[in-house]
Design a protein around this motif. Structure first.
Motif, PDB file in Angstrom:
ATOM      1  N   ASN A   2       0.818  -1.213   0.000  1.00 37.59           N
ATOM      2  CA  ASN A   2       0.000   0.000   0.000  1.00 37.59           C
ATOM      3  C   ASN A   2       0.846   1.255   0.000  1.00 37.59           C
ATOM      4  N   ASN A   3       1.953   1.230   0.805  1.00 39.56           N
ATOM      5  CA  ASN A   3       2.848   2.379   0.859  1.00 39.56           C
ATOM      6  C   ASN A   3       3.490   2.637  -0.489  1.00 39.56           C
ATOM      7  N   LEU A   4       3.905   1.531  -1.179  1.00 42.98           N
ATOM      8  CA  LEU A   4       4.554   1.678  -2.474  1.00 42.98           C
ATOM      9  C   LEU A   4       3.602   2.262  -3.497  1.00 42.98           C
ATOM     10  N   ILE A   5       2.363   1.760  -3.513  1.00 42.80           N
ATOM     11  CA  ILE A   5       1.366   2.273  -4.459  1.00 42.80           C
ATOM     12  C   ILE A   5       1.108   3.740  -4.204  1.00 42.80           C
ATOM     13  N   SER A   6       0.950   4.113  -2.926  1.00 47.28           N
ATOM     14  CA  SER A   6       0.662   5.504  -2.582  1.00 47.28           C
ATOM     15  C   SER A   6       1.799   6.416  -2.998  1.00 47.28           C
ATOM     16  N   LYS A   7       3.055   5.994  -2.731  1.00 47.04           N
ATOM     17  CA  LYS A   7       4.194   6.828  -3.092  1.00 47.04           C
ATOM     18  C   LYS A   7       4.306   6.983  -4.602  1.00 47.04           C
ATOM     19  N   ASN A   8       3.998   5.895  -5.342  1.00 42.99           N
ATOM     20  CA  ASN A   8       4.028   5.988  -6.810  1.00 42.99           C
ATOM     21  C   ASN A   8       2.991   6.967  -7.312  1.00 42.99           C
ATOM     22  N   ARG A   9       1.814   6.985  -6.680  1.00 43.60           N
ATOM     23  CA  ARG A   9       0.766   7.930  -7.077  1.00 43.60           C
ATOM     24  C   ARG A   9       1.192   9.356  -6.813  1.00 43.60           C
ATOM     25  N   ILE A  10       1.880   9.572  -5.693  1.00 43.37           N
ATOM     26  CA  ILE A  10       2.357  10.909  -5.374  1.00 43.37           C
ATOM     27  C   ILE A  10       3.335  11.385  -6.438  1.00 43.37           C
ATOM     28  N   LEU A  11       4.289  10.512  -6.779  1.00 42.73           N
ATOM     29  CA  LEU A  11       5.280  10.877  -7.791  1.00 42.73           C
ATOM     30  C   LEU A  11       4.614  11.131  -9.130  1.00 42.73           C
ATOM     31  N   ARG A 249      -9.678   6.493   3.592  1.00 46.49           N
ATOM     32  CA  ARG A 249     -10.224   5.182   3.225  1.00 46.49           C
ATOM     33  C   ARG A 249     -10.569   4.363   4.455  1.00 46.49           C
ATOM     34  N   LEU A 250      -9.691   4.381   5.456  1.00 43.58           N
ATOM     35  CA  LEU A 250      -9.924   3.596   6.667  1.00 43.58           C
ATOM     36  C   LEU A 250     -11.177   4.062   7.398  1.00 43.58           C
ATOM     37  N   LYS A 251     -11.308   5.369   7.588  1.00 40.74           N
ATOM     38  CA  LYS A 251     -12.418   5.886   8.380  1.00 40.74           C
ATOM     39  C   LYS A 251     -13.748   5.769   7.635  1.00 40.74           C
ATOM     40  N   PHE A 252     -13.701   5.951   6.309  1.00 39.43           N
ATOM     41  CA  PHE A 252     -14.921   5.774   5.531  1.00 39.43           C
ATOM     42  C   PHE A 252     -15.364   4.313   5.573  1.00 39.43           C
ATOM     43  N   TRP A 283     -16.804 -10.786  11.218  1.00 39.74           N
ATOM     44  CA  TRP A 283     -16.994  -9.351  10.994  1.00 39.74           C
ATOM     45  C   TRP A 283     -16.024  -8.548  11.843  1.00 39.74           C
ATOM     46  N   VAL A 284     -15.867  -8.922  13.117  1.00 45.27           N
ATOM     47  CA  VAL A 284     -14.945  -8.219  14.015  1.00 45.27           C
ATOM     48  C   VAL A 284     -13.525  -8.268  13.465  1.00 45.27           C
ATOM     49  N   ILE A 285     -13.096  -9.439  13.006  1.00 45.13           N
ATOM     50  CA  ILE A 285     -11.733  -9.590  12.477  1.00 45.13           C
ATOM     51  C   ILE A 285     -11.524  -8.723  11.247  1.00 45.13           C
ATOM     52  N   ARG A 286     -12.506  -8.716  10.337  1.00 44.31           N
ATOM     53  CA  ARG A 286     -12.387  -7.892   9.116  1.00 44.31           C
ATOM     54  C   ARG A 286     -12.332  -6.415   9.463  1.00 44.31           C
ATOM     55  N   PHE A 287     -13.146  -5.994  10.414  1.00 40.97           N
ATOM     56  CA  PHE A 287     -13.185  -4.586  10.817  1.00 40.97           C
ATOM     57  C   PHE A 287     -11.816  -4.144  11.332  1.00 40.97           C
ATOM     58  N   ILE A 288     -11.226  -4.955  12.178  1.00 39.54           N
ATOM     59  CA  ILE A 288      -9.942  -4.595  12.784  1.00 39.54           C
ATOM     60  C   ILE A 288      -8.792  -4.687  11.779  1.00 39.54           C
ATOM     61  N   ARG A 289      -8.863  -5.668  10.894  1.00 36.62           N
ATOM     62  CA  ARG A 289      -7.746  -5.936   9.989  1.00 36.62           C
ATOM     63  C   ARG A 289      -7.658  -4.964   8.809  1.00 36.62           C
ATOM     64  N   TYR A 290      -8.744  -4.345   8.430  1.00 33.68           N
ATOM     65  CA  TYR A 290      -8.747  -3.524   7.223  1.00 33.68           C
ATOM     66  C   TYR A 290      -7.691  -2.414   7.325  1.00 33.68           C
ATOM     67  N   MET A 291      -6.760  -2.407   6.391  1.00 31.88           N
ATOM     68  CA  MET A 291      -5.643  -1.468   6.335  1.00 31.88           C
ATOM     69  C   MET A 291      -4.798  -1.496   7.620  1.00 31.88           C
ATOM     70  N   ASN A 292      -4.882  -2.619   8.341  1.00 32.33           N
ATOM     71  CA  ASN A 292      -4.121  -2.774   9.584  1.00 32.33           C
ATOM     72  C   ASN A 292      -3.726  -4.245   9.718  1.00 32.33           C
ATOM     73  N   PRO A 293      -2.958  -4.769   8.764  1.00 26.42           N
ATOM     74  CA  PRO A 293      -2.658  -6.204   8.723  1.00 26.42           C
ATOM     75  C   PRO A 293      -1.893  -6.713   9.938  1.00 26.42           C
ATOM     76  N   SER A 294      -1.161  -5.824  10.623  1.00 22.62           N
ATOM     77  CA  SER A 294      -0.386  -6.268  11.792  1.00 22.62           C
ATOM     78  C   SER A 294      -1.278  -6.563  12.979  1.00 22.62           C
TER      79      SER A 294
END
Length: 294
Positions: A2-11, A249-252, A283-294
């Motif tokens: 995700n970080n790589l994609i975001s940085k590429n979009r910025i560039l 994206r996370l909060k939405f 559902w609980v696991i998906r909610f917590i894990r979204y954009m937070n894989p750790s």
């Protein structure tokens, strides 16, 4: 990834307009045109920008380098986690100017040209509620008369959406079985005047004053928290996030999970290992894990 994609979009965004067609002079003229803040911006979008700046923004006012005892605005900046870079893309899209720069896990959006900073100060005058000290100095540097904002935030105001995208926390409380929204700011004359009682229809926040101590430095910090935490208000929070579109994206995502959660909320008390309890647990696991894989 995700970080790589975001940085590429910025560039990619930073280099846009520097290729394909036309002479260098034509490209320069196009670039200048794209770098100008529009004279007219919708009220709702200005409210959103004000919320973002009040959350994570800064008016960088410094002493003049000429040696005179004058203060000048050097830049207007918003610094956020790269996870929420879509918020900064939205600012750049609305204002049609500014630069995005990434550094490790942070992204800085800043405007530093005098013509655009002055235009943005004029647009935001009467809308800034928290970063008032810096904004007042910025107004003075341009000879603009400062206009105080109304601290009663109106129904479905995008100002709150901007604050949520920057300083908002949307969490799931397992013990209370509810999705909650909270905003926390340093306690002062400005933050204590904020009134969100009408902002989310049918859902008023509770206000909590907090005192925190830094044991290593012996300092005391005072903050104020606005919390929407009632079960009855979850649908109202869902509707607000849908109408006043969040750009984090996370909060939405978390706000949009309210509707499916309401259908399975009662499954928490189902017998363990039963199908309803498994649905609830996933559902609980998906909610917590979204954009937070750790």
């Amino acid at each position: 990834m995700n970080n790589l994609i975001s940085k590429n979009r910025i560039l990619k965004n930073q280099s846009a307009g520097n290729s394909n067609g036309g002479t260098s002079e034509t490209l320069r003229e196009k670039s200048l045109k794209q770098q100008q803040i529009p004279r007219y911006i919708e009220e709702s979008k200005l409210d959103y920008i004000a919320g973002v700046i009040d959350g994570d923004g800064n008016f960088d006012v410094r002493n003049s380098s000429s040696g005179e005892k004058t203060r000048i605005l050097r830049s207007i900046r918003v610094l956020m986690s790269i996870r929420d870079v879509e918020v900064l893309y939205e600012l750049k899209k609305i204002l049609k100017c500014g630069v995005l720069k990434s550094n490790t896990n942070l992204v800085n959006y800043h405007i530093s040209t005098q013509v655009n900073m002055k235009a943005l100060i004029e647009h935001l005058n009467g809308r800034i509620r928290l970063k008032v000290s810096g904004f007042k100095e910025a107004c003075e540097s341009y000879g603009i008369e400062y206009k105080p904002a109304d601290y009663v935030i109106k129904k479905n105001s995008n100002y709150l959406a901007g604050l949520i995208d920057t300083d908002g926390s949307i969490v799931f409380s397992y013990s209370r079985n509810v999705i909650m929204l909270s905003l926390e700011f340093k306690y002062n004359d400005y933050s204590s005047n904020l009134d969100f009682s009408e902002t989310i229809e049918g859902c008023k926040p509770i206000t909590i004053k907090l005192t925190k101590k830094n044991q290593s430095k012996g300092k005391v910090f005072h903050s104020i928290r606005f919390a929407w935490q009632d079960v009855s208000g979850m649908n109202s929070l869902y509707e607000f996030a849908r109408k006043c579109r969040l750009h984090s994206r996370l909060k939405f995502y978390r706000c949009m999970q309210i509707k499916p959660f309401m259908k399975i909320r009662s499954f928490k008390t189902a017998e363990k290992h039963s199908y309803p309890h498994q649905v609830y647990s996933l559902w609980v696991i998906r909610f917590i894990r979204y954009m937070n894989p750790s």
